[in-house]
Design a protein around this motif. Structure first.
Motif, mmCIF file in Angstrom:
data_model
loop_
_atom_site.group_PDB
_atom_site.id
_atom_site.type_symbol
_atom_site.label_atom_id
_atom_site.label_comp_id
_atom_site.label_asym_id
_atom_site.label_seq_id
_atom_site.Cartn_x
_atom_site.Cartn_y
_atom_site.Cartn_z
ATOM 1 N N ASP A 9 0.860 -1.185 0.000
ATOM 2 C CA ASP A 9 0.000 0.000 0.000
ATOM 3 C C ASP A 9 0.894 1.230 0.000
ATOM 4 O O ASP A 9 1.896 1.272 0.722
ATOM 5 N N ASP A 10 0.533 2.231 -0.807
ATOM 6 C CA ASP A 10 1.389 3.415 -0.891
ATOM 7 C C ASP A 10 1.196 4.383 0.273
ATOM 8 O O ASP A 10 2.008 5.282 0.475
ATOM 9 N N ASP A 36 4.601 0.257 -3.491
ATOM 10 C CA ASP A 36 3.957 0.140 -4.797
ATOM 11 C C ASP A 36 4.352 -1.185 -5.421
ATOM 12 O O ASP A 36 5.212 -1.909 -4.914
ATOM 13 N N ASP A 55 -3.087 -3.104 -2.330
ATOM 14 C CA ASP A 55 -3.875 -1.919 -2.667
ATOM 15 C C ASP A 55 -3.944 -1.824 -4.191
ATOM 16 O O ASP A 55 -3.030 -2.260 -4.895
ATOM 17 N N LEU A 56 -5.009 -1.242 -4.723
ATOM 18 C CA LEU A 56 -5.141 -1.103 -6.167
ATOM 19 C C LEU A 56 -4.656 0.246 -6.675
ATOM 20 O O LEU A 56 -4.007 0.332 -7.707
ATOM 21 N N SER A 57 -4.969 1.308 -5.951
ATOM 22 C CA SER A 57 -4.641 2.656 -6.409
ATOM 23 C C SER A 57 -3.300 3.101 -5.820
ATOM 24 O O SER A 57 -3.233 3.608 -4.709
ATOM 25 N N MET A 58 -2.235 2.896 -6.599
ATOM 26 C CA MET A 58 -0.888 3.264 -6.157
ATOM 27 C C MET A 58 -0.138 3.929 -7.299
ATOM 28 O O MET A 58 -0.374 3.616 -8.465
ATOM 29 N N ASP A 62 0.486 0.281 -10.199
ATOM 30 C CA ASP A 62 -0.739 0.054 -9.423
ATOM 31 C C ASP A 62 -1.037 -1.433 -9.235
ATOM 32 O O ASP A 62 -0.289 -2.303 -9.689
ATOM 33 N N ASP A 87 -14.137 1.878 -5.261
ATOM 34 C CA ASP A 87 -13.233 1.202 -6.183
ATOM 35 C C ASP A 87 -13.889 0.054 -6.947
ATOM 36 O O ASP A 87 -13.203 -0.854 -7.393
#
Length: 215
Positions: A9-10, A36, A55-58, A62, A87
Motif C-alpha cells: 500500500d502506498d 507500490d 492496494d489497487l490505487s498506487m 498500481d 473502487d
C-alpha cells in the motif's frame, strides 16, 4: 503455522494501521511491506509470503499492473485486494486479473484474519458488504447486464471450475489445476454459462458473487 503476509500500500498510515491490526493475532505475521507494485516481485522472492494484501490505487505501479506482473512471473501467491467503496470498477478488473478476493480497508481483525486464512487455503474470498455496491457499479461497466431471477444448481465440479474462473484462470490453466482435458473444462464452462443464464465468464463471476456461489 503462522501465515506470512506481504502488505502492499502506498499510504504509510494505512500500512501501519493494517500491520498493527495484524500484529494482534498470532495466526499471521507481516514479513514484508511495499509502497507500490514495483517492489513486489523482489519482496516475494526474498520473503516467500503466503498471502499478499494489495492496494489497487498506487503510483508508479498500481495493483492491476502488479497482478499482471505476478502472473507473468508465474507467482501463484494468493492476492487479496484492499479497497474502498468507490473502487468497484477496479475491484472487477482486479478479480479478472487473478486476485482471490477483496476487502475493505477498515475491515475488522476477525474478518481480516478469516479472509487471509480463506485464500491461504486455496479458496476465493467475497466480502458480502461490497457485493451490493459492486453490482451497482455495473450500470457503467456493463449496462446491459441483468441478473436472472433464478438459476439452475451447479455440480460440485462446476462450482470448482467457477471458483478458478473467478480467480482469473484460463481454460488451459483450469485444466492443468484440475487434471482435466481442456475440452472437458470448456464443456464445464459452457454448462456453467447455460445454468447461470449468462453469455460470458465475467457475467458468470458477477452473478456468482451476487448469489453467494463462491462463499
Amino acid at each position: 503455522m503462522t501465515i506470512k503476509i506481504l502488505l502492499v500500500d502506498d499510504q504509510n498510515l494505512v500500512r501501519a494501521g493494517i500491520k498493527s491490526l495484524l500484529g494482534l493475532s498470532e495466526k499471521v505475521s507481516v514479513v514484508a511491506e511495499a509502497s507500490d507494485g514495483s517492489e513486489v516481485l523482489a519482496k516475494v522472492e526474498a520473503t516467500e509470503p503466503d498471502v499478499i494484501l494489495l492496494d489497487l490505487s498506487m503510483p508508479v505501479m498500481d495493483g492491476i499492473a502488479t497482478l499482471a506482473a505476478l502472473n507473468q512471473a508465474n507467482i501463484a501467491t494468493p492476492v487479496v485486494i484492499l479497497t474502498t467503496f468507490d473502487d468497484h470498477e477496479l475491484v472487477l478488473r482486479g478479480l479478472k486479473a487473478g486476485a482471490k478476493g477483496y476487502l475493505l480497508k477498515d475491515v475488522s481483525l476477525d474478518s481480516l484474519i478469516q479472509a487471509i486464512e480463506t485464500v491461504d487455503n486455496g479458496e476465493t474470498l467475497v466480502q458480502p458488504a461490497l457485493t451490493e455496491r459492486l453490482l451497482q457499479g455495473l450500470s457503467t461497466i456493463a449496462p446491459e447486464f441483468e441478473l436472472p431471477a433464478a438459476i439452475e444448481a451447479l455440480t460440485t465440479k462446476e462450482t470448482e471450475v467457477l471458483r478458478l474462473m473467478a480467480s482469473g484462470y484460463s481454460n488451459k490453466e483450469i485444466s492443468t489445476a484440475l487434471f482435466k482435458s481442456e475440452g472437458t473444462v470448456k464443456n464445464h464452462v459452457s454448462s456453467i454459462l447455460t445454468k447461470l443464464g449468462v453469455r460470458d465468464r465475467t457475467r458468470a463471476v458477477l452473478l456468482a458473487i451476487e448469489k453467494g456461489l463462491l462463499s
